[in-house]
Design a protein around this motif. Sequence first.
Motif, PDB file in Angstrom:
ATOM      1  N   MET A  33      25.969  41.551  50.505  1.00 44.94           N
ATOM      2  CA  MET A  33      27.410  41.297  50.280  1.00 44.94           C
ATOM      3  C   MET A  33      27.756  41.429  48.790  1.00 44.94           C
ATOM      4  N   PHE A  72      34.388  47.407  49.889  1.00 45.25           N
ATOM      5  CA  PHE A  72      35.030  46.110  50.122  1.00 45.25           C
ATOM      6  C   PHE A  72      34.907  45.725  51.602  1.00 45.25           C
ATOM      7  N   SER A 100      31.233  44.847  52.409  1.00 43.42           N
ATOM      8  CA  SER A 100      30.899  43.542  51.837  1.00 43.42           C
ATOM      9  C   SER A 100      31.553  42.432  52.674  1.00 43.42           C
TER      10      SER A 100
HETATM   11  C1  RET Z   1      33.402  40.155  46.873  1.00 46.57           C
HETATM   12  C2  RET Z   1      34.181  41.479  46.959  1.00 46.57           C
HETATM   13  C3  RET Z   1      34.033  42.217  48.157  1.00 46.57           C
HETATM   14  C4  RET Z   1      34.275  41.436  49.411  1.00 46.57           C
HETATM   15  C5  RET Z   1      33.620  40.108  49.397  1.00 46.57           C
HETATM   16  C6  RET Z   1      33.223  39.490  48.233  1.00 46.57           C
HETATM   17  C7  RET Z   1      32.622  38.138  48.392  1.00 46.57           C
HETATM   18  C8  RET Z   1      32.144  37.344  47.457  1.00 46.57           C
HETATM   19  C9  RET Z   1      31.664  36.022  47.662  1.00 46.57           C
HETATM   20  C10 RET Z   1      31.211  35.347  46.576  1.00 46.57           C
HETATM   21  C11 RET Z   1      30.764  34.021  46.550  1.00 46.57           C
HETATM   22  C12 RET Z   1      30.476  33.452  45.381  1.00 46.57           C
HETATM   23  C13 RET Z   1      30.095  32.091  45.197  1.00 46.57           C
HETATM   24  C14 RET Z   1      29.868  31.679  43.945  1.00 46.57           C
HETATM   25  C15 RET Z   1      29.513  30.351  43.627  1.00 46.57           C
HETATM   26  O1  RET Z   1      29.632  29.910  42.547  1.00 46.57           O
HETATM   27  C16 RET Z   1      32.049  40.430  46.244  1.00 46.57           C
HETATM   28  C17 RET Z   1      34.239  39.297  45.955  1.00 46.57           C
HETATM   29  C18 RET Z   1      33.403  39.473  50.753  1.00 46.57           C
HETATM   30  C19 RET Z   1      31.709  35.391  49.001  1.00 46.57           C
HETATM   31  C20 RET Z   1      29.979  31.172  46.326  1.00 46.57           C
END
Ligand code: RET
Length: 252
Positions: free
Chosen positions: A111, A130, A133
């Motif tokens: 992801m 996107f 992911s």
């Molecule tokens: C992106 C972009 C593409 C689509 C999706 C994303 C998901 C990111 C996530 C990040 C979680 C980060 C955390 C950080 C903690 O500090 C990469 C933004 C689905 C779920 C939990």
Amino acid sequence: MVTAETVSLSLGSLGMVVGVVIWYRLWAGSDATTRERGAFVWIAVIPGVAAVAYALMALNVGFISVGGVEVPVLRYVDWLLTTPVLIGYAAHAAGASRRTIGWIVAVDVAMIVVGWAGVVTTGTTRLAAFSASSLCYLGLLYALYGVLPDVAAERSGPRRRLFEVLQNHVGLLWVTYPVVWAAGPLGFGYVETIGVTLLITFVDVMAKTPYVYFVSVHRSAFTDAAETATTGSTDSPVGTPAAADGGEATGD
Ligand code: RET
């Protein structure tokens, strides 16, 4: 010049330092089994890596320009290192096997990596990245709500409760990320970079520091007494206690 961005990133780092302090209290005050103390060490990665990443970002380190949009590379490095621990430890709390934890962590890494591919590309490639992911994210929701509850059902009450807290914490908060990403300059452009920074910093701290706190308040779930209440899982749990390492339930 001190910008709103610098202030936000510095506060973010501070919020993560609070997480490190909570982790230290968990570690120092724990009477969990030796094996679980090993698992607690992983938790330090969550606020520790982020505290450093945010401090460096506040110092303006690691930004690249993609089609005129300033992108913090360290945000993605942070996510690459810390989200596998956040989701992997939730799976571990449920009592999942190494194999189950392995595929969940692999989907999480995919992801973030594919999300990064969406950052550095444009047009339909970015849209495809996107979407892919986001599919991985849906896979994680399936793991959290479709797979792990069955595994956790076979664990002791305290252990199951810890899993449920982490499950909902991760399940509810993480949805913010793809939404903010799509609303920001890399997506539809409704929100400017500064807005994305403020939102993501806030959600990052919320995703990490309270997580460490939740594990800390539920740490007695891993004492021998709590573990022996386990009803015996066939999923060869990683967290099976070593029989004679002297952990004693004190009820905190
Ligand atoms: C992106 C972009 C593409 C689509 C999706 C994303 C998901 C990111 C996530 C990040 C979680 C980060 C955390 C950080 C903690 O500090 C990469 C933004 C689905 C779920 C939990």
